[in-house]
Design an enzyme around this catalytic site. Sequence first.
Site, mmCIF file in Angstrom:
data_model
loop_
_atom_site.group_PDB
_atom_site.id
_atom_site.type_symbol
_atom_site.label_atom_id
_atom_site.label_comp_id
_atom_site.label_asym_id
_atom_site.label_seq_id
_atom_site.Cartn_x
_atom_site.Cartn_y
_atom_site.Cartn_z
ATOM 1 N N TYR A 114 -4.734 3.948 5.780
ATOM 2 C CA TYR A 114 -5.326 3.013 6.756
ATOM 3 C C TYR A 114 -6.707 3.489 7.205
ATOM 4 O O TYR A 114 -7.626 2.691 7.369
ATOM 5 C CB TYR A 114 -4.415 2.844 7.981
ATOM 6 C CG TYR A 114 -3.202 1.991 7.706
ATOM 7 C CD1 TYR A 114 -3.291 0.608 7.680
ATOM 8 C CD2 TYR A 114 -1.963 2.570 7.466
ATOM 9 C CE1 TYR A 114 -2.178 -0.179 7.420
ATOM 10 C CE2 TYR A 114 -0.842 1.796 7.201
ATOM 11 C CZ TYR A 114 -0.966 0.419 7.179
ATOM 12 O OH TYR A 114 0.139 -0.356 6.914
ATOM 13 N N LYS B 219 0.844 -1.193 0.000
ATOM 14 C CA LYS B 219 0.000 0.000 0.000
ATOM 15 C C LYS B 219 0.880 1.245 0.000
ATOM 16 O O LYS B 219 1.980 1.162 0.528
ATOM 17 C CB LYS B 219 -0.961 0.031 1.198
ATOM 18 C CG LYS B 219 -0.409 -0.296 2.569
ATOM 19 C CD LYS B 219 0.686 0.445 3.225
ATOM 20 C CE LYS B 219 0.704 1.894 3.446
ATOM 21 N NZ LYS B 219 1.951 2.355 4.144
HETATM 22 P P1 NDP Z 1 12.324 1.428 2.712
HETATM 23 O O1 NDP Z 1 12.882 2.736 2.297
HETATM 24 O O2 NDP Z 1 12.740 0.858 4.010
HETATM 25 O O3 NDP Z 1 12.652 0.324 1.585
HETATM 26 C C1 NDP Z 1 12.337 0.517 0.253
HETATM 27 C C2 NDP Z 1 13.301 -0.303 -0.605
HETATM 28 O O4 NDP Z 1 12.941 -0.126 -1.981
HETATM 29 C C3 NDP Z 1 14.760 0.155 -0.526
HETATM 30 O O5 NDP Z 1 15.459 -0.415 0.542
HETATM 31 C C4 NDP Z 1 15.298 -0.314 -1.860
HETATM 32 O O6 NDP Z 1 15.626 -1.692 -1.771
HETATM 33 C C5 NDP Z 1 14.102 -0.224 -2.795
HETATM 34 N N1 NDP Z 1 14.206 0.931 -3.692
HETATM 35 C C6 NDP Z 1 14.190 0.862 -5.046
HETATM 36 N N2 NDP Z 1 14.288 2.066 -5.584
HETATM 37 C C7 NDP Z 1 14.381 2.952 -4.571
HETATM 38 C C8 NDP Z 1 14.514 4.365 -4.520
HETATM 39 N N3 NDP Z 1 14.562 5.119 -5.629
HETATM 40 N N4 NDP Z 1 14.563 4.936 -3.305
HETATM 41 C C9 NDP Z 1 14.483 4.206 -2.177
HETATM 42 N N5 NDP Z 1 14.364 2.856 -2.182
HETATM 43 C C10 NDP Z 1 14.313 2.235 -3.368
HETATM 44 O O7 NDP Z 1 10.748 1.567 2.629
HETATM 45 P P2 NDP Z 1 9.663 0.646 3.349
HETATM 46 O O8 NDP Z 1 10.106 -0.757 3.301
HETATM 47 O O9 NDP Z 1 9.301 1.234 4.646
HETATM 48 O O10 NDP Z 1 8.388 0.868 2.378
HETATM 49 C C11 NDP Z 1 8.293 0.218 1.120
HETATM 50 C C12 NDP Z 1 6.807 0.072 0.741
HETATM 51 O O11 NDP Z 1 6.151 -0.708 1.722
HETATM 52 C C13 NDP Z 1 6.039 1.399 0.685
HETATM 53 O O12 NDP Z 1 5.123 1.371 -0.383
HETATM 54 C C14 NDP Z 1 5.312 1.476 2.007
HETATM 55 O O13 NDP Z 1 4.122 2.215 1.953
HETATM 56 C C15 NDP Z 1 5.034 0.008 2.268
HETATM 57 N N6 NDP Z 1 4.955 -0.317 3.713
HETATM 58 C C16 NDP Z 1 3.912 -1.075 4.149
HETATM 59 C C17 NDP Z 1 3.784 -1.400 5.480
HETATM 60 C C18 NDP Z 1 2.666 -2.256 5.944
HETATM 61 O O14 NDP Z 1 2.495 -2.394 7.150
HETATM 62 N N7 NDP Z 1 1.893 -2.861 5.062
HETATM 63 C C19 NDP Z 1 4.752 -0.905 6.472
HETATM 64 C C20 NDP Z 1 5.845 -0.166 5.900
HETATM 65 C C21 NDP Z 1 5.928 0.120 4.571
HETATM 66 P P3 NDP Z 1 16.850 -2.322 -2.599
HETATM 67 O O15 NDP Z 1 18.070 -1.622 -2.086
HETATM 68 O O16 NDP Z 1 16.788 -3.736 -2.278
HETATM 69 O O17 NDP Z 1 16.588 -2.032 -4.055
#
Ligand code: NDP
Length: 369
Positions: free
Chosen positions: A220, A135
Amino acid sequence: MSSRRNFLQTLGTAALTLPSIPTAFAAAVNSEPYQGPVLRVALMGLGGYAGLVARGLESCQRAKLVGLISGTPSKIKSWSQKYNIPEKNCYNYENFDAIKDNKDIDVVYVITPNALHHGQVIRVAKAGKHVICEKPMALNAREGQEMVEACRNAKVKLLVGYRMHFEANTLEIVRMRQAGELGQIRFFQGLSGFRIGDPGQWRLTKNLAGGGALMDIGVYAINGSRYMVGEEPVWVTAQETKTDPQKFKPGVDETIQFQLGFPGGAVASCLSTYSMNNLDRFFLNGDKGFAELQPATGYGPIRGRTNKGELALPHVVHQTKQMEEMAAIILDNKKPVIPVDGEEGLKDLKIIDAIYQAVKSGKKLSLNL
Ligand code: NDP
């Protein structure tokens, strides 16, 4: 065997004695090790939330982490060692279309910044794999519609990572409402927020986040108002306030209050913010009773209370429960009590679009979901 042991540890001995434990978990406790089909999952975007999903998957019976997609080679190295993932199941953002030839992977779970979901989900669908998307599903309803159509055309399932749709206290309130125990629903309040830190992060960058708190945490309250009231809203009004324009640049909302009207006469009053902590509360009021969740959408344990007393349903790690249920949806065509498909994500995107429009125009807008 070790995952079965972790699973039992996750539940905890106190929970094992409670009758309200979900059936699938109770079955796993009582039966021989599971031998049936398993959903083989690749995670895309190895960030904070992917870490929680990977941990949740360790305790799953019917879903297993088998593949990785990342732009960071050092993460591929450490994750593949930790989770024993073969090199042939590891991809980056340039080459992951080749996943179509990989028979070991059933579904890709997209956990990247919001703006990337649209393109990545469509590419996964074109590769012929099912998709779970975090989401908000996309930045707007037009993107969401294209994702739904791409998955339909490719004959793959599109699910949204709405973990609360499987949470026991939430489902008990939905059951009570459906059984008429709360009477005619009149009012819902959804308060969703936290105080965001680092101003440089993607969540505060318009072209990666698509907006601000509303896209990230306000979704949410939007989604919750629909499954708590049990109807689709027909109008929306919204107001924005900003106390820190340096941190929250144009197009990145800090705080939005919005109201939704439902066909049965119920109204929802919601608050989405990046500037308040301890803000995670749902309240539902009907002619015969009320139901409250606080915390309502955090990682748990979720606390619930109704006019009949406390809801004390046992906590199961949300990501474990979600992935077990999503395995059943994909492998067995199981119908969840609260839908988690692309159409569900699209409805929330239509409401998000309308909230942003209502903020701009100051007008009450009709919704047609
Ligand atoms: P993070 O920033 O922790 O992780 C995102 C990951 O995406 C990065 O570590 C990277 O992984 C990859 N990535 C690829 N391109 C980019 C870019 N341009 N900039 C930054 N990161 C990039 O974010 P979250 O994990 O917190 O959030 C990711 C998604 O999950 C969002 O859509 C958020 O809304 C959702 N979310 C949902 C939750 C829930 O409870 N359902 C809780 C938290 C988040 P890599 O280095 O491996 O490419």
